[in-house]
Design a protein around this motif. Structure first.
Motif, PDB file in Angstrom:
ATOM      1  N   PHE A   1       0.817  -1.213   0.000  1.00  0.00           N
ATOM      2  CA  PHE A   1       0.000   0.000   0.000  1.00  0.00           C
ATOM      3  C   PHE A   1       0.852   1.264   0.000  1.00  0.00           C
ATOM      4  N   LEU A   2       1.932   1.256   0.798  1.00  0.00           N
ATOM      5  CA  LEU A   2       2.787   2.443   0.879  1.00  0.00           C
ATOM      6  C   LEU A   2       3.501   2.712  -0.446  1.00  0.00           C
ATOM      7  N   LEU A   3       3.890   1.651  -1.142  1.00  0.00           N
ATOM      8  CA  LEU A   3       4.499   1.831  -2.463  1.00  0.00           C
ATOM      9  C   LEU A   3       3.495   2.447  -3.441  1.00  0.00           C
ATOM     10  N   THR A   4       2.222   2.058  -3.284  1.00  0.00           N
ATOM     11  CA  THR A   4       1.160   2.626  -4.126  1.00  0.00           C
ATOM     12  C   THR A   4       0.941   4.096  -3.793  1.00  0.00           C
ATOM     13  N   VAL A   5       0.908   4.411  -2.502  1.00  0.00           N
ATOM     14  CA  VAL A   5       0.731   5.800  -2.058  1.00  0.00           C
ATOM     15  C   VAL A   5       1.895   6.670  -2.544  1.00  0.00           C
ATOM     16  N   ASP A  24       1.872   9.939  -4.886  1.00  0.00           N
ATOM     17  CA  ASP A  24       2.558  11.181  -4.536  1.00  0.00           C
ATOM     18  C   ASP A  24       3.405  11.695  -5.704  1.00  0.00           C
ATOM     19  N   ARG A  25       4.148  10.800  -6.358  1.00  0.00           N
ATOM     20  CA  ARG A  25       4.972  11.204  -7.515  1.00  0.00           C
ATOM     21  C   ARG A  25       4.085  11.633  -8.681  1.00  0.00           C
ATOM     22  N   PHE A  26       2.937  10.970  -8.851  1.00  0.00           N
ATOM     23  CA  PHE A  26       1.982  11.333  -9.908  1.00  0.00           C
ATOM     24  C   PHE A  26       1.478  12.761  -9.703  1.00  0.00           C
ATOM     25  N   MET A  27       1.118  13.088  -8.448  1.00  0.00           N
ATOM     26  CA  MET A  27       0.630  14.435  -8.156  1.00  0.00           C
ATOM     27  C   MET A  27       1.736  15.479  -8.337  1.00  0.00           C
ATOM     28  N   ALA A  28       2.971  15.142  -7.912  1.00  0.00           N
ATOM     29  CA  ALA A  28       4.077  16.100  -7.987  1.00  0.00           C
ATOM     30  C   ALA A  28       4.467  16.420  -9.420  1.00  0.00           C
ATOM     31  N   GLY A  75      -6.171 -10.710  -5.419  1.00  0.00           N
ATOM     32  CA  GLY A  75      -6.695  -9.916  -6.531  1.00  0.00           C
ATOM     33  C   GLY A  75      -6.955  -8.480  -6.139  1.00  0.00           C
ATOM     34  N   LEU A  76      -7.520  -8.278  -4.941  1.00  0.00           N
ATOM     35  CA  LEU A  76      -7.906  -6.942  -4.503  1.00  0.00           C
ATOM     36  C   LEU A  76      -6.724  -6.136  -3.974  1.00  0.00           C
ATOM     37  N   LEU A  77      -5.875  -6.795  -3.166  1.00  0.00           N
ATOM     38  CA  LEU A  77      -4.829  -6.069  -2.443  1.00  0.00           C
ATOM     39  C   LEU A  77      -3.457  -6.115  -3.121  1.00  0.00           C
ATOM     40  N   VAL A  78      -3.318  -6.918  -4.167  1.00  0.00           N
ATOM     41  CA  VAL A  78      -2.051  -6.948  -4.919  1.00  0.00           C
ATOM     42  C   VAL A  78      -2.273  -6.396  -6.328  1.00  0.00           C
ATOM     43  N   ALA A  79      -3.247  -6.964  -7.020  1.00  0.00           N
ATOM     44  CA  ALA A  79      -3.512  -6.500  -8.393  1.00  0.00           C
ATOM     45  C   ALA A  79      -4.020  -5.060  -8.400  1.00  0.00           C
ATOM     46  N   GLY A  80      -4.831  -4.694  -7.398  1.00  0.00           N
ATOM     47  CA  GLY A  80      -5.364  -3.330  -7.311  1.00  0.00           C
ATOM     48  C   GLY A  80      -4.266  -2.283  -7.157  1.00  0.00           C
ATOM     49  N   PRO A  81      -3.414  -2.408  -6.116  1.00  0.00           N
ATOM     50  CA  PRO A  81      -2.299  -1.459  -5.977  1.00  0.00           C
ATOM     51  C   PRO A  81      -1.348  -1.451  -7.169  1.00  0.00           C
ATOM     52  N   LEU A  82      -1.074  -2.636  -7.734  1.00  0.00           N
ATOM     53  CA  LEU A  82      -0.186  -2.693  -8.895  1.00  0.00           C
ATOM     54  C   LEU A  82      -0.778  -1.932 -10.069  1.00  0.00           C
ATOM     55  N   VAL A 124      12.513   0.342  -6.344  1.00  0.00           N
ATOM     56  CA  VAL A 124      12.000  -0.433  -5.210  1.00  0.00           C
ATOM     57  C   VAL A 124      10.732  -1.185  -5.595  1.00  0.00           C
ATOM     58  N   VAL A 125       9.849  -0.529  -6.339  1.00  0.00           N
ATOM     59  CA  VAL A 125       8.617  -1.172  -6.807  1.00  0.00           C
ATOM     60  C   VAL A 125       8.940  -2.378  -7.688  1.00  0.00           C
ATOM     61  N   SER A 126       9.866  -2.200  -8.614  1.00  0.00           N
ATOM     62  CA  SER A 126      10.263  -3.292  -9.508  1.00  0.00           C
ATOM     63  C   SER A 126      10.834  -4.463  -8.722  1.00  0.00           C
TER      64      SER A 126
END
Length: 316
Positions: free
Chosen positions: A113-117, A121-125, A204-211, A247-249
């Motif tokens: 979740f934090l990697l998604t957040v 953050d980078r998207f908004m910046a 599906g919800l908590l891995v595929a969704g954030p990805l 880190v995401v990769s």
């Protein structure tokens, strides 16, 4: 077996990596060194961010939370592994196994979740720079972290409670170095259909969704960077998210590697060995990735280390 018999279970056996006693000292020192590097590396990142007012921004607020979660993530599994090797025991209590599994699921979910957040953050910046400071205020940042914790707790609690409802036979060997959810569930002698359903739904919800959210964010970031006319501007924009992208990769590639290796080989030892990559190696490498690729973190670390060195010289 009567479902009530599951209360009589007192312990599981964590089979670990190797039955060869000659390899145990090597495994002990290897994991101890990786654990210490992980803890001290992430603590250094947290300390540098707290001590430097220039890093009191949303991006580094999320990074400090990620570093804290990485310390907790590795601390749910490695200390017990080291203790078992040192005491020549493979035993973990039934309550200890459920507790370990609960916190492992909590912190691996929080990592995700934090990697998604951080991608958001980078998207908004980069894509909405004029509205960035308004939208990514301290209240909004705190709310994003709080929601991540709530979802993580609900997921890990539901999975753990469902395992408590299972019955287990006399063979309680877990061919892993920690109480991995899938192996614990499939060591039960009662029907696990509902457990499997919840596990796949959660994946599906908590891995595929954030990805999907991360991929969408970086697709928009890539499009925005492409529109920048100067090469210097493109480099500056990309450099702000290069560490996070690395880190995401690393996180998703190692996690996918574990899944594919276990599905292809059906070998518990190879699955346990592959799990080391995302449970130990990834949290250990994160501080290096951020400190080596991020000028702000490097500058803050130099200031902090220099300040502590001067204090040591002044102190009689």
């Amino acid at each position: 077996m009567d479902p009530g018999n599951d209360t009589q279970i007192s312990e599981f056996l964590l089979m670990g990596f190797s039955e060869t006693s000659d390899l145990q000292p090597f495994i002990f020192w290897l994991f101890l060194s990786m654990y210490l590097i992980t803890v001290f590396g992430n603590l250094l990142i947290i300390t540098a961010i707290i001590s430097d007012s220039h890093l009191h921004t949303p991006m580094y607020f999320f990074l400090s939370n990620l570093s804290f979660v990485d310390i907790c993530f590795t601390s749910t599994t490695i200390p017990k592994l080291l203790l078992n090797i040192q005491t020549h025991s493979k035993i973990i209590s039934y309550e200890g196994c459920i507790t370990q599994m609960h916190f492992f699921l909590l912190f691996v979910g929080l990592d995700d979740f934090l990697l998604t957040v951080m991608a958001y953050d980078r998207f908004m910046a980069i894509c909405h720079p004029l509205n960035y400071t308004v939208i990514m205020n301290s209240w909004h940042c705190g709310l994003l972290v709080l929601v991540s914790w709530i979802i993580g707790v609900l997921n890990s609690l539901s999975q753990s409670l469902m395992v408590l409802g299972l019955s287990f036979g006399t063979v309680l060997e877990i061919h892993h170095f920690f109480c991995e959810l899938n192996q614990v569930v499939h060591s039960a002698c009662s029907d696990t259909f509902l457990n499997d359903l919840v596990i796949y739904f959660a994946l599906g919800l908590l891995v595929a969704g954030p990805l999907a959210g991360i991929l969408y964010s970086y697709a928009k970031i890539g499009s925005s960077i492409h529109k920048i006319s100067s090469a210097r501007g493109k480099y500056k924009a990309f450099s702000t998210c290069a560490s996070h992208l690395s880190v995401v990769s690393l996180f998703y590639c190692t996690g996918l590697g574990v899944y594919l290796s276990s599905a292809a080989t059906h070998n518990s030892l190879s699955s346990a060995t592959a799990s080391v990559m995302y449970t130990v190696v990834t949290p250990m490498l994160n501080p290096f990735i951020y400190s080596l690729r991020n000028k702000d973190i490097k500058r803050a670390l130099k200031r902090f280390i220099g300040r502590e060195t001067r204090k040591g010289q002044i102190t009689p």
